[in-house]
Design a protein around this motif. Structure first.
Motif, PDB file in Angstrom:
ATOM      1  N   GLU A  11      -2.081  -1.443   4.888  1.00 43.24           N
ATOM      2  CA  GLU A  11      -3.194  -1.978   4.098  1.00 43.24           C
ATOM      3  C   GLU A  11      -4.406  -1.051   4.184  1.00 43.24           C
ATOM      4  O   GLU A  11      -5.064  -0.796   3.171  1.00 43.24           O
ATOM      5  CB  GLU A  11      -3.555  -3.379   4.591  1.00 43.24           C
ATOM      6  N   ARG A  12      -4.679  -0.533   5.370  1.00 39.30           N
ATOM      7  CA  ARG A  12      -5.781   0.427   5.533  1.00 39.30           C
ATOM      8  C   ARG A  12      -5.577   1.655   4.656  1.00 39.30           C
ATOM      9  O   ARG A  12      -6.533   2.238   4.148  1.00 39.30           O
ATOM     10  CB  ARG A  12      -5.879   0.896   6.988  1.00 39.30           C
ATOM     11  N   ALA A  13      -4.310   2.062   4.491  1.00 42.15           N
ATOM     12  CA  ALA A  13      -3.995   3.242   3.688  1.00 42.15           C
ATOM     13  C   ALA A  13      -3.884   2.914   2.203  1.00 42.15           C
ATOM     14  O   ALA A  13      -3.756   3.813   1.378  1.00 42.15           O
ATOM     15  CB  ALA A  13      -2.694   3.866   4.176  1.00 42.15           C
ATOM     16  N   GLY A  14      -3.906   1.609   1.877  1.00 46.00           N
ATOM     17  CA  GLY A  14      -3.769   1.208   0.478  1.00 46.00           C
ATOM     18  C   GLY A  14      -2.347   1.328  -0.028  1.00 46.00           C
ATOM     19  O   GLY A  14      -2.119   1.611  -1.206  1.00 46.00           O
ATOM     20  N   LEU A  15      -1.388   1.119   0.864  1.00 47.08           N
ATOM     21  CA  LEU A  15       0.022   1.256   0.514  1.00 47.08           C
ATOM     22  C   LEU A  15       0.769  -0.059   0.675  1.00 47.08           C
ATOM     23  O   LEU A  15       0.452  -0.854   1.555  1.00 47.08           O
ATOM     24  CB  LEU A  15       0.701   2.287   1.422  1.00 47.08           C
ATOM     25  N   SER A  16       1.778  -0.236  -0.147  1.00 42.14           N
ATOM     26  CA  SER A  16       2.727  -1.334   0.047  1.00 42.14           C
ATOM     27  C   SER A  16       3.884  -0.785   0.882  1.00 42.14           C
ATOM     28  O   SER A  16       4.000   0.433   1.079  1.00 42.14           O
ATOM     29  CB  SER A  16       3.254  -1.818  -1.306  1.00 42.14           C
ATOM     30  N   SER A  19       5.877   1.541  -1.411  1.00 38.60           N
ATOM     31  CA  SER A  19       5.289   2.858  -1.654  1.00 38.60           C
ATOM     32  C   SER A  19       5.310   3.723  -0.389  1.00 38.60           C
ATOM     33  O   SER A  19       5.499   4.938  -0.465  1.00 38.60           O
ATOM     34  CB  SER A  19       3.874   2.742  -2.221  1.00 38.60           C
ATOM     35  N   ALA A  52      -2.758   6.148   7.585  1.00 38.21           N
ATOM     36  CA  ALA A  52      -3.929   5.271   7.507  1.00 38.21           C
ATOM     37  C   ALA A  52      -5.194   5.996   7.963  1.00 38.21           C
ATOM     38  O   ALA A  52      -6.256   5.859   7.341  1.00 38.21           O
ATOM     39  CB  ALA A  52      -3.707   4.016   8.350  1.00 38.21           C
ATOM     40  N   ALA A  55      -6.227   8.471   5.256  1.00 38.24           N
ATOM     41  CA  ALA A  55      -6.821   7.767   4.121  1.00 38.24           C
ATOM     42  C   ALA A  55      -8.239   7.318   4.457  1.00 38.24           C
ATOM     43  O   ALA A  55      -9.150   7.450   3.632  1.00 38.24           O
ATOM     44  CB  ALA A  55      -5.957   6.576   3.723  1.00 38.24           C
TER      45      ALA A  55
END
Length: 95
Positions: A11-16, A19, A52, A55
């Motif tokens: 979530e910190r990295a903006g990934l699912s 992905s 993370a 990012a």
């Protein structure tokens, strides 16, 4: 690393999960299977934490990972007349 902590890092990295798996060349199901265990292998956890952190620091982790060029290789790939991709003499299967 606990699976819940792994999800927080993603979530910190903006990934699912999907992905992230594609980013590192893994099948998404292989990653989600660790949810049952509750823990991830150290090497996957390490990649998630590093992604993370990159990012969060504004570093493009995709460019860095592309230098390694992870690829998915199908297991057990075969071709006609061969079993399971094992090296062996061609089989004559004509009747």
């Amino acid at each position: 690393m606990r699976y819940a902590d792994f999800l927080a890092e993603l979530e910190r990295a903006g990934l699912s999960v999907r992905s992230f798996a594609e980013l590192i060349g893994m099948n998404p199901n292989s990653i989600t299977n660790y949810a049952r265990r509750g823990e991830l292998p150290q090497h996957i956890a390490l990649v998630a934490v590093l992604v993370a952190e990159m990012a969060a620091s504004g570093i493009d982790y995709r460019t860095a990972i592309a230098k390694v060029a992870p690829t998915k290789k199908p297991r057990g790939a075969t071709r006609r007349g061969h079993f399971g991709g094992d090296r062996q003499a061609s089989l004559d299967l004509r009747s």
